[in-house]
Scaffold this motif. Structure first.
Motif, PDB file in Angstrom:
ATOM      1  N   GLY A 177       0.787  -1.227   0.000  1.00  0.00           N
ATOM      2  CA  GLY A 177       0.000   0.000   0.000  1.00  0.00           C
ATOM      3  C   GLY A 177       0.811   1.265   0.000  1.00  0.00           C
ATOM      4  N   ALA A 178       2.133   1.153   0.081  1.00  0.00           N
ATOM      5  CA  ALA A 178       3.039   2.300  -0.036  1.00  0.00           C
ATOM      6  C   ALA A 178       2.794   3.368   1.022  1.00  0.00           C
ATOM      7  CB  ALA A 178       2.969   2.910  -1.446  1.00  0.00           C
ATOM      8  N   ARG A 179       2.318   2.972   2.215  1.00  0.00           N
ATOM      9  CA  ARG A 179       2.137   3.916   3.307  1.00  0.00           C
ATOM     10  C   ARG A 179       2.954   3.433   4.509  1.00  0.00           C
ATOM     11  NH1 ARG A 179      -1.544   7.788   2.695  1.00  0.00           N
ATOM     12  NH2 ARG A 179      -1.546   8.155   4.929  1.00  0.00           N
ATOM     13  N   LEU A 180       3.429   4.384   5.278  1.00  0.00           N
ATOM     14  CA  LEU A 180       4.315   4.041   6.386  1.00  0.00           C
ATOM     15  C   LEU A 180       3.618   3.193   7.452  1.00  0.00           C
ATOM     16  CD1 LEU A 180       6.072   7.490   6.630  1.00  0.00           C
ATOM     17  CD2 LEU A 180       7.236   5.321   6.177  1.00  0.00           C
ATOM     18  N   GLU A 181       2.309   3.364   7.625  1.00  0.00           N
ATOM     19  CA  GLU A 181       1.588   2.578   8.616  1.00  0.00           C
ATOM     20  C   GLU A 181       1.633   1.082   8.312  1.00  0.00           C
ATOM     21  OE1 GLU A 181       0.475   5.184   7.011  1.00  0.00           O
ATOM     22  OE2 GLU A 181      -0.484   6.619   8.378  1.00  0.00           O
ATOM     23  N   ASN A 182       1.935   0.710   7.053  1.00  0.00           N
ATOM     24  CA  ASN A 182       1.957  -0.696   6.663  1.00  0.00           C
ATOM     25  C   ASN A 182       3.151  -1.459   7.231  1.00  0.00           C
ATOM     26  OD1 ASN A 182      -0.357  -0.409   5.144  1.00  0.00           O
ATOM     27  ND2 ASN A 182       0.729  -0.024   3.235  1.00  0.00           N
ATOM     28  N   PHE A 183       4.074  -0.751   7.871  1.00  0.00           N
ATOM     29  CA  PHE A 183       5.246  -1.415   8.425  1.00  0.00           C
ATOM     30  C   PHE A 183       5.007  -1.879   9.866  1.00  0.00           C
ATOM     31  CE2 PHE A 183       6.803   1.060   4.922  1.00  0.00           C
ATOM     32  CZ  PHE A 183       7.780   0.271   4.351  1.00  0.00           C
ATOM     33  N   GLY A 234       2.077  11.399   0.587  1.00  0.00           N
ATOM     34  CA  GLY A 234       1.944  10.319   1.544  1.00  0.00           C
ATOM     35  C   GLY A 234       2.315   8.956   1.023  1.00  0.00           C
ATOM     36  N   GLN A 235       2.574   8.830  -0.266  1.00  0.00           N
ATOM     37  CA  GLN A 235       2.936   7.555  -0.865  1.00  0.00           C
ATOM     38  C   GLN A 235       4.454   7.432  -0.968  1.00  0.00           C
ATOM     39  OE1 GLN A 235       0.572   5.119  -2.097  1.00  0.00           O
ATOM     40  NE2 GLN A 235      -0.833   6.384  -0.902  1.00  0.00           N
ATOM     41  N   ILE A 236       4.967   6.263  -0.643  1.00  0.00           N
ATOM     42  CA  ILE A 236       6.404   6.008  -0.775  1.00  0.00           C
ATOM     43  C   ILE A 236       6.712   5.780  -2.245  1.00  0.00           C
ATOM     44  CG2 ILE A 236       8.321   4.480  -0.163  1.00  0.00           C
ATOM     45  CD1 ILE A 236       6.757   3.791   2.412  1.00  0.00           C
ATOM     46  N   ARG A 237       7.569   6.619  -2.798  1.00  0.00           N
ATOM     47  CA  ARG A 237       7.948   6.494  -4.211  1.00  0.00           C
ATOM     48  C   ARG A 237       9.354   5.952  -4.389  1.00  0.00           C
ATOM     49  NH1 ARG A 237       4.309   5.581  -7.110  1.00  0.00           N
ATOM     50  NH2 ARG A 237       5.499   6.288  -8.909  1.00  0.00           N
ATOM     51  N   ALA A 238      10.182   6.084  -3.366  1.00  0.00           N
ATOM     52  CA  ALA A 238      11.545   5.556  -3.430  1.00  0.00           C
ATOM     53  C   ALA A 238      12.095   5.505  -2.016  1.00  0.00           C
ATOM     54  CB  ALA A 238      12.437   6.424  -4.315  1.00  0.00           C
ATOM     55  N   ALA A 254      10.102   5.904  12.995  1.00  0.00           N
ATOM     56  CA  ALA A 254      10.754   7.202  13.203  1.00  0.00           C
ATOM     57  C   ALA A 254      10.426   8.177  12.075  1.00  0.00           C
ATOM     58  CB  ALA A 254      12.263   7.018  13.320  1.00  0.00           C
ATOM     59  N   VAL A 255      10.421   7.676  10.840  1.00  0.00           N
ATOM     60  CA  VAL A 255      10.101   8.545   9.705  1.00  0.00           C
ATOM     61  C   VAL A 255       8.650   9.012   9.786  1.00  0.00           C
ATOM     62  CG1 VAL A 255       9.888   8.646   7.199  1.00  0.00           C
ATOM     63  CG2 VAL A 255      11.869   7.528   8.229  1.00  0.00           C
ATOM     64  N   LEU A 256       7.752   8.090  10.119  1.00  0.00           N
ATOM     65  CA  LEU A 256       6.348   8.456  10.267  1.00  0.00           C
ATOM     66  C   LEU A 256       6.180   9.485  11.380  1.00  0.00           C
ATOM     67  CD1 LEU A 256       3.365   8.008   9.550  1.00  0.00           C
ATOM     68  CD2 LEU A 256       3.362   6.038  11.103  1.00  0.00           C
ATOM     69  N   GLY A 257       6.899   9.297  12.483  1.00  0.00           N
ATOM     70  CA  GLY A 257       6.822  10.254  13.575  1.00  0.00           C
ATOM     71  C   GLY A 257       7.344  11.621  13.211  1.00  0.00           C
ATOM     72  N   PHE A 307       5.896   8.640  18.396  1.00  0.00           N
ATOM     73  CA  PHE A 307       4.781   9.286  17.705  1.00  0.00           C
ATOM     74  C   PHE A 307       4.371   8.464  16.477  1.00  0.00           C
ATOM     75  CE2 PHE A 307       6.726  13.253  19.628  1.00  0.00           C
ATOM     76  CZ  PHE A 307       5.800  13.317  20.646  1.00  0.00           C
ATOM     77  N   GLY A 308       5.354   7.890  15.787  1.00  0.00           N
ATOM     78  CA  GLY A 308       5.035   7.004  14.676  1.00  0.00           C
ATOM     79  C   GLY A 308       4.256   5.785  15.138  1.00  0.00           C
ATOM     80  N   LEU A 309       4.626   5.244  16.290  1.00  0.00           N
ATOM     81  CA  LEU A 309       3.889   4.111  16.850  1.00  0.00           C
ATOM     82  C   LEU A 309       2.437   4.489  17.146  1.00  0.00           C
ATOM     83  CD1 LEU A 309       6.546   2.567  19.279  1.00  0.00           C
ATOM     84  CD2 LEU A 309       5.421   1.374  17.378  1.00  0.00           C
ATOM     85  N   LEU A 310       2.228   5.685  17.695  1.00  0.00           N
ATOM     86  CA  LEU A 310       0.856   6.110  17.975  1.00  0.00           C
ATOM     87  C   LEU A 310       0.029   6.196  16.694  1.00  0.00           C
ATOM     88  CD1 LEU A 310       1.343   8.891  20.690  1.00  0.00           C
ATOM     89  CD2 LEU A 310       0.497   6.558  21.020  1.00  0.00           C
ATOM     90  N   ARG A 311       0.639   6.716  15.624  1.00  0.00           N
ATOM     91  CA  ARG A 311      -0.085   6.781  14.348  1.00  0.00           C
ATOM     92  C   ARG A 311      -0.379   5.362  13.845  1.00  0.00           C
ATOM     93  NH1 ARG A 311      -2.635  11.556  13.824  1.00  0.00           N
ATOM     94  NH2 ARG A 311      -1.183  13.333  13.866  1.00  0.00           N
ATOM     95  N   GLY A 312       0.555   4.441  14.060  1.00  0.00           N
ATOM     96  CA  GLY A 312       0.314   3.056  13.670  1.00  0.00           C
ATOM     97  C   GLY A 312      -0.827   2.443  14.459  1.00  0.00           C
ATOM     98  N   VAL A 313      -0.877   2.721  15.758  1.00  0.00           N
ATOM     99  CA  VAL A 313      -1.975   2.231  16.590  1.00  0.00           C
ATOM    100  C   VAL A 313      -3.301   2.782  16.076  1.00  0.00           C
ATOM    101  CG1 VAL A 313      -3.026   2.357  18.886  1.00  0.00           C
ATOM    102  CG2 VAL A 313      -0.585   1.833  18.655  1.00  0.00           C
TER     103      VAL A 313
END
Length: 395
Positions: A201-207, A277-281, A243-246, A365-371
């Motif tokens: 899905g090319a989004r950071l939450e997918n990790f 918001g999409q990972i391109r590289a 970390a990047v998402l945060g 903060f990235g973890l919170l967005r993942g939650v």
């Protein structure tokens, strides 16, 4: 205040007690970002100002293991390693030094996989792999339990300052190479995993994953699950994307459509090109293998859409992914991570991302967005505290 809480005052209940009870009725989330140098901890309490959240930056589990191993070496004691697979780095190097000192190391199979997924290679290092039935025969050895997530220790620290330790969700980030098949590079295997998550899905939450959905090959994440005995749902995420998402929590990045996001960690560096918001590289490398000039060169390639998987791998990195040339240059190159000084004075104009005023807690903060993405019942409380997620209205 007295007029608003007149009823409570009449019953002998103070306004503070009422406010505290209201806060406790809202979700509380423990976020722990486990790195090589530090473990960064955040207690999220809905209804409180996020900048006032309880935070701790403590030595990482592998640093704690390394200190105990060095003490065993100084005391001339053999080691018995139990527990589960955890992160290597300093702990791994300390065990190697222990062996070179002529001392013995015994390890259960799960603990032994901290050093290599191939137990034959672990034994070739000089570590004796033993099963549970043999532990009693090594009572003279210093016993050391390996794990990445020390909830009891975190809870004790919080309790010492009167912070409750009941949580509605627990989120942990670890860096997982995965269990590579025999003869296959663990660096390639790691990047294969990253590539697959982008394809999802090319989004950071997918990790990140809830405990029951973690891929079987991600053995370090699975080990975190085995050490969690609480009732709260457990969410586990990869440290670098967390970390990047945060870092996107920094207000200066919220209005940006095209960005290079770089996390220069103590052990690993990851950089991504995001477009709406999409990972391109992206590429991932070992921080210790990079000079400032080399990192700048890779960032130039990432921005231009020319970064090469083979070149990064041949340079002792993990790999690179590019989903097509960039039509426009990035609006910002945002940097976070404890080794971000590698780009200090760079010819590339960079922006030091400071999410909610604290760079070291970016992964939390990235973890919170993942939650919020994986446990949507907590999303309203998280968004109330952090604001809407970046790129929410652009994907």
């Amino acid at each position: 205040m007295e007029r608003e809480y007149a009823g409570e005052l009449a019953r002998g209940v103070t306004p503070f007690e009422t406010l505290y009870a209201e806060a406790m009725a809202k979700p509380r989330i423990l976020a722990v970002d486990v790195g090589t140098g530090t473990q960064d901890i955040l207690v999220f309490e809905a209804g409180t100002v996020i900048e006032n959240a309880v935070q701790m930056v403590m030595p990482s589990p592998t640093m704690l293991v390394a200190a105990r191993v060095r003490q065993a070496t100084a005391d001339r004691k053999d080691l018995l390693l139990t527990g589960v697979t955890m992160g290597g780095g300093p702990g791994h190097w300390a065990v190697e030094s222990h062996l070179r000192a002529g001392l013995r190391v015994f390890a259960t199979p799960q603990a032994a996989r901290t050093f290599d997924d191939d137990l034959d290679r672990v034994q070739a290092m000089g570590i004796h792999v033993v099963d549970a039935s043999e532990l009693a025969g090594h009572r003279a050895a210093m016993r050391l339990e390996l794990r990445d997530f020390y909830f009891d220790a975190v809870a004790q620290a919080l309790t010492a300052f009167g912070v409750p330790t009941e949580f509605d969700a627990v989120a942990v980030a670890v860096f997982d190479h995965g269990a590579a098949p025999a003869g296959y590079s663990d660096r390639r295997f790691r990047f294969d995993y990253l590539r697959e998550q982008v394809a999802r899905g090319a989004r950071l939450e997918n990790f990140g994953f809830l405990a029951g959905t973690i891929p079987a090959r991600m053995t370090r994440m699975q080990a975190v699950v085995r050490t969690w005995t609480g009732d709260a749902p457990l969410f586990v995420m990869d440290t670098a994307p967390a970390a990047v998402l945060g870092s996107l929590e920094d207000p200066a990045l919220r209005a940006v459509r095209r960005a290079l996001l770089v996390n220069v960690g103590n052990f690993h560096t990851i950089a991504l090109r995001l477009e709406d918001g999409q990972i391109r590289a992206m590429f991932e490398h070992h921080t210790g293998e990079l000079t400032s000039d080399e990192l700048e060169s890779y960032l130039d390639q990432l921005a231009a859409g020319t970064v090469s998987n083979d070149r990064v791998f041949d340079d002792m990195g993990h790999g690179a992914l590019d989903l097509g040339p960039a039509e426009h240059p990035p609006e910002v190159v945002a940097v976070t991570g404890p080794r971000r000084a590698l780009l200090r004075g760079s010819r590339i104009q960079t922006y030091a991302a400071v999410p909610h005023g604290d760079m070291m807690i970016a992964g939390c903060f990235g973890l919170l967005r993942g939650v919020a993405a994986h446990l949507p019942e907590h999303a309203p409380a998280i968004e109330e505290a952090l604001g809407p997620p970046a790129f929410q209205n652009r994907v």
